[in-house]
Structures are given as structure tokens and as C-alpha cells.
Design a protein around this motif. Sequence first.
Motif, PDB file in Angstrom:
ATOM      1  N   LYS A 221       0.816  -1.210   0.000  1.00  0.00           N
ATOM      2  CA  LYS A 221       0.000   0.000   0.000  1.00  0.00           C
ATOM      3  C   LYS A 221       0.850   1.259   0.000  1.00  0.00           C
ATOM      4  O   LYS A 221       0.553   2.226  -0.707  1.00  0.00           O
ATOM      5  N   LYS A 222       1.928   1.251   0.781  1.00  0.00           N
ATOM      6  CA  LYS A 222       2.754   2.452   0.864  1.00  0.00           C
ATOM      7  C   LYS A 222       3.515   2.733  -0.434  1.00  0.00           C
ATOM      8  O   LYS A 222       4.025   3.840  -0.629  1.00  0.00           O
ATOM      9  N   GLU A 223       3.601   1.727  -1.319  1.00  0.00           N
ATOM     10  CA  GLU A 223       4.284   1.902  -2.600  1.00  0.00           C
ATOM     11  C   GLU A 223       3.312   2.271  -3.721  1.00  0.00           C
ATOM     12  O   GLU A 223       3.741   2.582  -4.840  1.00  0.00           O
TER      13      GLU A 223
END
Length: 245
Positions: A221-223
Amino acid sequence: MNVAIIDDCKTDQITISHCITQYFTHEHTYGSPSIRCFDSGEAFLSAFGAGQFDLILLDCCMAGMNGLETALEIRKLDKRCALVFITVSTDYAVDGYLVSASGYLVKPFTEQSFAQAIQVALSGSADQRTYVTLPHAPHPARLLLKDIVFCDIDGHYIQVHQRNGAILRVRMTFRALCDLLAGHPQFMEAFRGCIVNMAHIQKVEELNFLMVSGERVPFRKKERKKLLQQYSDYLFDNTDLKQLG
């Protein structure tokens, strides 16, 4: 290498399929062929989509749509695939210019003349010649970049997922793979140990790339924001829309 044969004669379909198999058995540049046969231009077009086939061999004289009529419809969707006409006469050669034909085979043909025609057809496009060589026994594997959907790690092996559904396992490091694909902007590292070919992304889901093969490649998700920006930049750099401004 995805190959289509369009011919309303079953015997000719078998002969051409045999020649294709023989050619790619001795020519390792393009990988193993996936062959589909069609009895008519209409049957082929009902199943055809852009980028689906790398090489299309079609009979000039068929019941219903003839070879040229079929080729004209093919070119409306796909400008790059190699088209080889199979005919009993070279009289059709002039018509071939209308559809950028890559070659002609005049019946009856030998395996040697067949191989020469296919070699010329496939070498006529820069896209067809863009490949990487991977370590693989008993012969190094040479894969067209556009046949690679994505690559991931499995232990000490790299798994290369291909458009025809095959998976090639090669013993090499992920860093060596990254170095090999460096300079080819269609490849993006989705996560550590996985590279996707952005040309084969069908849809971006919440936390997956849905690939044209039907497989899903997950990402963190953070990418997501960074990956979507890279994918967006790739799409912009490879569309004709930017040339309208």
C-alpha cells in the motif's frame, strides 16, 4: 511466440504447423511457438485482438473473406504483427503492400523456403528482434521482451511468466535480472523480487496489478502512489496522444 494459421484446408494447416514447429525447434531466438489454426478469416477475426499474435500466416484464396480482406481487417487493429501470405501465385504480391505484408510463401514450398520466409518476416521489425538471453540448460533461452509478463523469485531461481502461459525457471540472481532489463522502460519493480512488464498491465486494482495473462501481481500500500506514477509516466511516454498537442 504466438502464431496464427488461417487456411480453409486442414491438410495445409497441418503442413504449416509442422513447418512452424520445425523452424522454432532449430531457431532459439524467439522461444517456443504457441500455434492456433483457423478455418476462415471470419473465424479468426471473431477471436482476434491487438497484440495477440506475433506472426500470422494466411491463405490468399479462401471461401468467404479472402486473405487480403482478412489482412485489411487485421491491420485496423494491429499494425505490428508479421503477416505472411500463402498463395499459389505471386500475382498477389502487389496487394501485399496495402497491408505491409512481411513475406510470401508460394505453394508447394519446401521447409527451407518456409524457414527463409519466416526468418525474413520476423527480422523485419525491431520489436521482433528485441530479446534477452537467460541462462538455461541445455541452451541459453532467448526471450522477446514483449513475451515477458512479469518475473518473480522462487528460491535461487527467477520465474519468467510469459504471454503464452509458460513459466521459464532460470538460476540467476534478482540483481542480475534487473541489470539485464535495465534500459528497457517497460519494466518496473513492483516489489523486492518482482518485476512487471507495464505493457502487459490490464488493470490496476487496489493492491494488485491485473496482468493480461489473468495473473495478479501484488504491491504494498505504501508503494502504491509511487508505482502508479511510474505506470502513468510510462503510458504517457508510449501513447500517440501527446503528439496531438
